[in-house]
Scaffold this active site. Structure first.
Site, short mmCIF file in Angstrom:
data_model
loop_
_atom_site.label_atom_id
_atom_site.label_comp_id
_atom_site.label_asym_id
_atom_site.label_seq_id
_atom_site.Cartn_x
_atom_site.Cartn_y
_atom_site.Cartn_z
N ARG A 133 -1.91 6.52 9.42
CA ARG A 133 -1.76 6.58 8.10
C ARG A 133 -2.02 7.46 7.28
NH1 ARG A 133 -3.98 0.94 8.13
NH2 ARG A 133 -3.21 -0.63 10.00
N CYS A 173 -7.18 -11.03 0.82
CA CYS A 173 -7.62 -10.51 2.04
C CYS A 173 -7.74 -11.63 2.77
CB CYS A 173 -8.58 -9.40 2.46
SG CYS A 173 -8.61 -8.94 3.41
N CYS A 223 -15.58 -8.40 5.69
CA CYS A 223 -15.62 -9.00 7.39
C CYS A 223 -15.59 -7.50 7.34
CB CYS A 223 -14.17 -9.32 7.14
SG CYS A 223 -13.11 -7.81 7.91
N ARG A 239 0.69 -1.41 -0.48
CA ARG A 239 0.19 -0.14 0.11
C ARG A 239 1.11 1.45 -0.12
NH1 ARG A 239 -3.45 -0.37 4.74
NH2 ARG A 239 -4.17 -2.10 3.83
N CYS A 277 -15.01 -3.76 -0.98
CA CYS A 277 -13.57 -3.13 -0.33
C CYS A 277 -13.17 -4.84 -0.98
CB CYS A 277 -13.33 -3.54 1.34
SG CYS A 277 -14.08 -5.23 1.80
N CYS A 320 -13.56 -1.87 5.98
CA CYS A 320 -12.26 -1.07 5.09
C CYS A 320 -13.16 0.00 4.05
CB CYS A 320 -11.66 -1.86 4.41
SG CYS A 320 -10.65 -3.07 5.55
N LYS A 350 -3.86 0.85 14.82
CA LYS A 350 -4.15 1.86 14.00
C LYS A 350 -5.12 3.74 13.43
CE LYS A 350 -8.09 -0.22 11.37
NZ LYS A 350 -8.35 -1.20 10.37
N LYS A 407 -5.87 6.83 11.78
CA LYS A 407 -6.30 7.43 10.28
C LYS A 407 -6.89 9.07 10.85
CE LYS A 407 -7.59 2.81 8.44
NZ LYS A 407 -9.02 2.83 8.43
S1 SF4 Z 1 -13.20 -4.90 5.35
FE1 SF4 Z 1 -12.49 -7.17 6.55
S2 SF4 Z 1 -12.40 -8.02 3.90
FE2 SF4 Z 1 -12.94 -6.19 3.36
S3 SF4 Z 1 -10.35 -5.59 2.48
FE3 SF4 Z 1 -11.16 -5.06 4.49
S4 SF4 Z 1 -10.27 -6.80 5.98
FE4 SF4 Z 1 -10.55 -7.38 4.31
#
Ligand code: SF4
Length: 1538
Positions: free
Chosen positions: A1102, A1399, A1438, A1033, A1393, A1442, A1172, A1174
């Site tokens: 970040r 991931c 998940c 990244r 995401c 993100c 983290k 942000k």
């Molecule tokens: S929300 Fe969860 S699944 Fe999606 S990129 Fe982020 S860590 Fe991975």
């Protein structure tokens, strides 16, 4: 009563009932044949068969994939096989037919084209040894289908049953024939005998001498032993009883038929089991008399049961007819009707019609006996369209039958006259009959008269429909992209080719011929041009000059095509006859890119000659061969269907360019191969992979299959140019990096096996498997013995711990348990279940089994073989074995209640099975649940003491303490400012991974170790480590990049990554699929582009985000400057980043390990932040950066001069949550107050420092700033920050947000520059066959002089285009379809995401699935009139969040593969959290909820009311006021509380 309407159904039903396996040949797997729908419905209904022991199976095979190859393996293994197909497969299958004729296979053939079929496909194969039966009516199709199966079983020989399905469809419906009759007809004893035999034949090429034969008992053998002299059928044959022959043999009947018995094997003298000891048994081949006799017997049974009688030849007409017509082809019912209706004026009144039912063997005497003695003349009408001999084959049959026939008294040899029958319609049938009989009755009838039209109606339409699967269009599109108008596909489907059937035109051999003709044509044209140039017959001078130039370059595609238009222009203005003549063929001035398209059918023997011809010809022809066999299908493939490796075959020729490519593997490599193939002077073969099971497979499935195949070396990507060496390059380029090592290992092994097989040919095909299993068994034994040896010195009771583990938890638990057992004095041994020799199980004393749960309640890979053995073994006696089981699973993994049984299923099954085998349970099964507070540890800590107690070692004293597990905080402290052992890890080439603690540290450097989730299971099954690769990244404050930086990022993705880039929700570039060896070069390349990756991830501040505001350049400049200042101010100071990634590899400049370098981190200290951190900046009225969702959110405030004045500061926003863990929740930021722009970095710093010192470092799930603030209280926190900072927040200033989405399309800023916002779905920059977006953006970046800005919604802004350059830019946008922003409001406002496949935390698909889901909702949106309305919908794989799902109006958060929690009620501009509406729902339920909801919103919303607000007003969901309130009053409780 149920009725049958078509021959397809009648035949399919009988084939299914009378077979173990039906090979259903279809035009394509997505296109049904006239049989396949019925066959499929029987399989789905699980309809029982008549002869099969289990349910009959149906296997669909494409018509061009050498379908009869599929018959060999099962029939040789004792399966009764039949085939349903159309006549197009017959000619290409001739080599197989000769062999299959000696097996009891039935091939049901529907003749094509159905309106006007060509019977030459039958006559051409008449000598192949099969028995041929023909049906003329719908009823016959059912009866003769039964007869065919009965006869095949009795005779042991193949039967082809053919009919014209088109004609039969006109008949009245018929009833289903009784199963009992079929049972009676089929010789079930013979079937059972056949099913119990296995043939030793293996070859499908050479004649192995197999001949279907009969065992003949006693003296009866002589009765029928005159194969060469046709005799009249015996009376005995007519008396064949209605029970199978073999049954009668037992009753010692004296009829000839009763005492012979078919022997199913070649030339063996094996006696029938039915022979008595006093009778002698001999075998002899099945003769035509046997067939005749058997068939008579079969038809006698049918007649008894149905009153319908059949003869080898059917005669209808008056008993005293003097002439007759023998029809082969055409609709006999139509002719019959015309004859019946004939009047005395008609020459064809009172004539008879003869049709063959038994076409082969041809029993001439039967023909004569069927026809009245009075018949003196017979017209033979054959519908043979492809004529190869002067006389029709049926005419010859008849002539042979008559010649020298032993005629009975009073019978004359009839006169035979042949006709070629064309297409005869109902209205012309009388005319046709008149023509036939007038000629027949004439004194000197003409032979071979043609009757009817030579062309059938709409031949093309009626033809057997060949389909090119939509998926395969991907390659066609790429060919078009690369070659444009130059592309010429010689055998393209659906392309008009005058007079050629589409089936033939699609044939590669046809295409090849066409290409040769085309190339010769062009060569003649070149010569013509050269001649014309000499004559100088032009009016002007110009043509001569240009033509000369062109003629010199005519074979060089690039040059010739560049000159062609000039030449044509000069000729056009010349006006001379010579110029006009050349212009008449002007297309030939261009050199085409000539391609042949083929499928993997060419990889089978019958198609392989096509490849051979092209390669051997040396012609400059390019072949694209699309292979669609998925890896999984290949793995399970029938060995006799193994395909040829066309690539290797072509490479061995030495003169061909060969490439193996996959559009879903590497788009760039496909382009490269196509271009190279076309440039190569000579034959080129591009093997293109596109695996699918059904043509309707979605692209995601195809992508996953492709990746597996490439990764596992089944489909390596490579390019082979035999002339590359001449240019000093390698001939062979392997393009699939990851398989290099495995491929080499495979080749070595393959070589070894070849040697071994040469030495021991008797082991042949089985050698590799048996060798492998042998080695594995020996290894297991050795490992176990070595362990036992180790334990010998120890005292105490033995304890064997076996584990099955997918993600390592069960394994580490097992190892820890074994260690603890040792500490308690037990002789403990630990190994994976599959490494354990199962035969030792009964001798174990104490056995402990620890297993996790995979997939749908399955065993992890390394326990599957063990479980299979335990489950199926009947002789394991475990009565002296004591055992305990601990299982690991997730009680919430399965969303549906009915799937709860899968929770910890392997452990539970294992426990139950060991009990059933006599084992004694030490303690009840322990269940570890990921949902427990300490996950599986909770259950484990209760279970383990019980185990020690049961083993009597619970009270042992002096057990040493185990060291506590390493935490993230420890890793940071011990890392020496983020160094750890990263360098050593990078240098370790034995693995694609780095150590677990280094993997934590590399996050601080901006890179995560991941593994490809699509490949995880398959690699595990192969014993390979996961497909590790890294995500990188970048750190890009405000998302602003120059065009040059874009080009550099693009190059990194192409050369070092997976050929794609992700524009992230934090406005930066992300690369995936960077393998370890390319990690450092990639980092260096990023730094060379004047970017960095430091602190892009990890427990630090970040990338600082900032609105892109294309319309206000001045204001953007002000805000962006602040974003950069904050970004730089909060950067970590460690020099480790440069040491590890940037400096040279000479080892002199720096010492990276150890404590030699001591860094200082004035802001962070050695432990950095607890979690983290942000920061983002939004510029009202657009909250496009989701200012409420970050640890610090800054709202830019404009001053009176329209310049940036300062910021309102929010703190404590954050998205990450853990499912079912209510102590975690999302939170929107709390207002701290206002800060001037000059001071803002200090305010941010001090908020961060308070978090550094007060954040929770013990529990990472409670470590974010949001919890620190809630624990402290907002006011206390603010005061704390102010005390650190020494200054105070001013009261917040007013602001107003209207949305959080991007504004697409063109905008002009106050400086007059133009900005274009692209819609980049979910930020994925890639090329596909449909949309070469990455290429387009690259071309754009090459000419663009401004910036490219990444938006926080994952889109892209082409920023700062001057008016003067607008036309050029717009043209490029148009060319690559990049200017398209015409999408539904729902799609434009969506965001997902990354999730699968890269991931590691993903529980469900996101980026690859959301677009599909939206497509499925768009109809509802359109219907509700909401196409242009924005509804903010987000998805994540998940709950880490993100894509900031918790502030979306509607969100889907992955719970398990295919299942999502659904949230509603978020604020339109990101100001309010949403709330749980439904948990664990799948697509069907999502659509069921969303569609009516969208409709309702369209109908009932108030003016300007947003979707999230609407859901709250309607009472669908309660409003969420703050983070702590997120879990309260949800519409549905999460399942744990049910
Ligand atoms: S929300 Fe969860 S699944 Fe999606 S990129 Fe982020 S860590 Fe991975």
């Amino acid at each position: 009563m149920a009725t049958i309407l078509t021959a397809g159904e009648a035949v399919a039903r009988i084939a299914y009932l009378a077979s173990d396996l039906v090979i259903s040949v279809q035009p394509s797997l997505a296109t049904d044949s006239e049989f396949s729908t019925f066959l499929r419905s029987y399989t789905q209904r699980k309809a029982p068969g008549v002869v099969s022991k289990d349910l009959p199976e149906v296997e669909a095979v494409r018509h061009n994939a050498d379908p009869l190859l599929s018959v060999f393996q099962p029939i040789r293994n004792g399966k009764i096989v039949s085939v349903t197909a159309n006549s197009s497969i017959l000619l290409p299958s001739i080599p197989h037919l000769y062999k299959l004729a000696q097996y009891p296979v039935v091939i049901h053939v529907s003749l094509q084209p159905s309106v006007y079929p060509d019977y030459s496909e039958i006559t051409a194969i008449r000598q192949c040894g099969f028995t041929f039966l023909q049906s003329d009516t719908l009823q016959e199709s059912q009866d003769l289908a039964m007869s065919a199966h009965a006869l095949a079983l009795k005779s042991g020989k193949g039967v082809i049953h053919f009919f014209n399905g088109g004609n039969l469809g006109q008949d009245d419906p018929i009833p289903y024939e009784d199963r009992e009759l079929l049972k009676q007809l089929l010789d079930v004893d013979a079937a059972r005998r056949f099913q119990s035999t296995k043939s030793s034949e293996t070859t499908i090429y050479a004649d192995d001498g197999r001949i279907a034969s009969l065992s003949v008992v006693g003296s009866v053998a002589q009765v029928n032993a005159s194969p060469s002299s046709p005799s009249r059928p015996s009376q005995a044959a007519e008396k064949v009883p209605s029970t199978p022959v073999s049954a009668n043999a037992r009753s010692n009947s004296s009829t000839a038929s009763d005492s012979s018995h078919r022997n199913s094997s070649e030339g063996s003298g094996r006696a029938s089991s039915l022979a008595t000891s006093i009778e002698s048994v001999t075998t002899r081949p099945v003769t035509f008399e046997d067939i005749d006799r058997m068939l008579n017997g079969i038809w006698a049974i049918i007649k008894d049961a149905t009153k319908r009688s059949y003869e080898p030849f059917s005669y209808t007409g008056p008993a005293n007819a003097t002439s007759a017509i023998f029809l082969f082809g055409a609709d006999s019912a139509l002719f019959g009707q015309a004859i019946d209706e004939a009047t005395s004026n008609d020459v064809f009144q009172k004539v008879g019609i003869i049709t063959p039912r038994l076409y082969r063997p041809w029993i001439g005497l039967k023909l004569l006996s069927s026809v009245p003695k009075t018949v003196k003349k017979i017209a033979v009408a054959e519908q043979i369209r492809r004529k190869t001999t002067k006389w029709g084959p049926v005419l010859l049959d008849l002539l042979m039958s008559m010649k020298g026939a032993d005629l009975e008294a009073g019978r004359e040899t009839p006169q035979i006259v042949g006709y070629q029958l064309g297409y005869v319609e109902p209205v012309t049938v009388r005319q046709a009959l008149r023509g036939i009989f007038q000629n027949l009755m004439s004194e000197k009838p003409l032979q071979n008269l043609e009757v009817g039209r030579s062309q059938g109606p709409n031949l093309q339409e009626q033809d057997y429909v060949l389909e090119q699967p939509d998926l395969e269009n991907a390659y066609m599109k790429m060919l078009r992209q690369v070659f444009g108008d130059r592309l010429h596909v010689a055998n393209q489907l659906r392309k008009d080719d005058a007079g050629i059937s589409s089936q033939l035109a699609a044939n590669p051999e046809y295409g090849f011929g066409k290409l040769i003709a085309r190339s010769e044509h062009r060569q003649r044209f070149i010569n013509e041009v050269k001649e014309v140039v000499k004559t100088r017959d032009f009016t002007t001078d110009a043509p001569n000059k240009w033509l000369k130039k062109w003629a010199l370059e005519a074979e060089d595609a690039e040059k010739a095509n560049a000159t062609a238009s000039d030449v044509i222009m000069r000729l056009s203005t010349d006006g001379s006859p010579a110029a006009s003549k050349l212009l008449a063929s002007k297309a030939l001035f261009y050199r085409e890119a000539n391609w042949l398209i083929g499928s993997d059918a060419w990889a089978y023997d019958l198609g392989n000659s096509g490849v051979h011809h092209v390669v051997a010809s040396g012609q400059n022809v390019n072949m694209l061969i699309i292979d669609s066999q998925p890896y999984s299908e290949h793995a399970a493939a029938d060995v006799t269907r193994r395909k040829k490796d066309i690539g290797l075959y072509a490479m061995n020729f030495g003169n061909a360019y060969v490439a193996s490519v996959a559009v879903y593997g590497s788009y760039t490599q496909v382009l490269q191969a196509m271009i190279e193939a076309e440039k190569f002077e000579g034959p080129s073969v591009v093997m293109a992979y596109l695996p699918y099971n059904r043509e309707t497979d979605n692209p995601l499935t195809v992508l996953q299959e492709t990746k597996k195949s490439i990764d596992l070396g089944y489909w390596p990507l490579y390019r082979w140019n035999p002339r590359a060496e001449e240019k000093g390059e390698e001939n062979f380029q392997l393009d699939s990096e990851r398989v290099r090592a495995e491929l080499q290992a495979f080749l070595k092994r393959d070589n070894y096996m070849t040697q071994l097989m040469k030495r021991h040919p008797q082991f042949a095909a089985n050698i590799s498997e048996s060798y492998g299993s042998e080695v594995r068994a020996t290894q297991k034994r050795k490992a176990k013995d070595a362990y036992s040896k180790l334990l010998e010195g120890l005292y105490g009771a033995p304890m064997t711990v076996l584990f099955a583990s997918d993600n390592g938890n069960a394994e580490s638990l097992a190892k820890r348990l074994a260690n603890r057992g040792k500490a308690r004095g037990l002789k403990s041994m630990v190994m994976s279940m599959d490494d354990y020799p199962i035969e030792d199980l009964p001798s174990e004393e104490n056995l402990v089994l620890i297993t996790s749960t995979a997939g749908q309640g399955e065993f992890p890979q390394n326990g599957r073989a063990f479980w299979e053995a335990v489950k199926t073994s009947t002789d394991l006696d475990l009565t002296t074995v004591k055992f305990a089981v601990f299982a690991l699973g997730d009680s919430h993994y399965w969303p549906r209640k009915e799937d709860k049984i899968y929770y910890n299923k392997p452990g539970k099954d294992l426990g139950a099975r060991l009990l059933a085998l006599g084992g004694k349970s030490l303690t009840e099964i322990g269940l570890g649940d990921d949902q427990d507070p300490d996950q599986y540890q909770t259950g484990y800590s209760e279970w383990e003491p019980k185990l020690w107690q049961a083993l009597g070692v619970d009270k042992v004293e002096g057990i040493p303490d185990e060291p506590p597990p390493l935490t993230n905080e420890d890793i940071k402290i011990q890392s020496n400012f983020l160094r750890g052992t990263i360098v050593e890890g990078l240098n370790d080439v034995s693995t694609g991974a780095i150590s677990a603690s280094d993997a934590q540290l590399t996050k601080f450097h901006g890179t995560y170790m991941e593994d490809d989730r699509d490949l995880r299971d398959e690699r595990k099954a192969q014993g390979l480590e996961p497909a590790y690769a890294f995500m990188i990244r970048c750190r890009l404050p405000g998302g602003v990049a120059t065009a040059d930086q874009w080009l550099k990022m693009d190059a990194i993705a192409q050369n070092l990554g997976n050929e794609t880039m992700k524009l992230t929700t934090r406005q930066t570039f992300q690369f995936h699929g960077v393998v370890k060896g390319k990690l450092k070069p990639a980092m260096q390349a990023i730094n060379k582009a004047l970017m960095t990756t430091i602190a892009a991830c990890g427990d630090v501040n970040r990338n600082v985000m900032c609105s892109v505001i294309p319309s206000q350049s001045q204001f953007h400049a002000d805000v962006y400057a602040c974003a950069k200042r904050i970004n730089d101010h909060l950067l970590p100071s460690t020099t480790a980043y440069h040491e590890i990634w940037i400096r040279d590899d000479d080892g002199k400049k720096t010492q990276v390990a150890g404590d030699a370098v001591q860094d200082q981190e004035p802001l962070y200290g050695s432990t950095y932040l607890p979690r983290k951190f942000k920061i983002t900046i939004a510029v009202p009225p657009h909250n496009d950066t989701d200012v409420y969702a970050h640890d610090i959110g800054l709202i830019a405030i404009k001053g009176a001069d329209d310049r940036l004045e300062g910021f309102n500061v929010l703190a404590g926003g954050g998205m990450g949550v853990t499912h079912n863990m209510k102590k975690t929740y999302p939170r929107t930021g709390s207002m701290m107050g206002y800060v001037s722009k000059d001071n803002i970095h200090r305010a941010c710093e001090n908020i961060m420092l308070v978090q550094r010192d007060h954040g929770d470092r013990k529990d990472r799930k409670h470590a974010r700033l949001k919890y620190t603030i809630d624990d402290m209280g907002v006011d206390v926190f603010r005061t704390k920050v102010e005390s650190y900072w020494g200054e105070s927040f001013a009261p917040a200033k007013s602001f107003h947000f209207t949305s959080n989405i991007d504004t697409f399309g063109w905008q002009k800023d106050e400086n007059g520059l133009n900005h274009f916002t692209f819609f980049i779905e979910n930020g994925r920059i890639e090329d596909t066959a449909d949309f070469p977006m990455m290429t387009g953006l690259r071309e754009l970046a090459k000419i663009h002089r401004g910036e490219l800005r990444l938006t926080p919604n994952q889109h892209l802004v082409l920023s700062g285009v001057p008016d003067a350059q607008l036309p050029e830019i717009k043209e490029l946008l148009k060319k690559y379809h990049l200017d398209n922003t015409d999408f539904s409001g729902l799609r434009l406002s969506s965001s997902a995401c990354v999730a699968f496949p890269t991931c590691g935390l993903a529980m469900a698909e996101s980026e690859r699935y959301l677009p599909e889901l939206i497509t499925k909702l768009e109809n509802a949106v359109e219907d509700a009139g909401l196409r242009h309305d924005s509804i903010v919908m987000r998805m994540t794989g998940c709950p880490n969040g993100c894509a900031r799902p918790w502030v979306a109006e509607v969100a889907f958060v992955g719970k398990a593969y295919g299942a999502y929690n659904m949230y509603l009620g978020g604020g339109y501009h990101g100001q309010r959290l949403n709330k749980l509406y439904r948990s664990s729902i799948k697509e069907e339920e999502i659509l069921d909820i969303m569609r009516p909801l969208i409709k309702r919103y369209g109908l009932e919303r108030k003016e300007g009311e947003r979707f999230g607000d609407f859901c709250i007003r309607m009472g669908l969901i309660n409003e969420t006021y703050e983070g702590k309130d997120f879990h309260a009053n949800t519409a549905e409780e999460e399942e744990e509380e049910e």
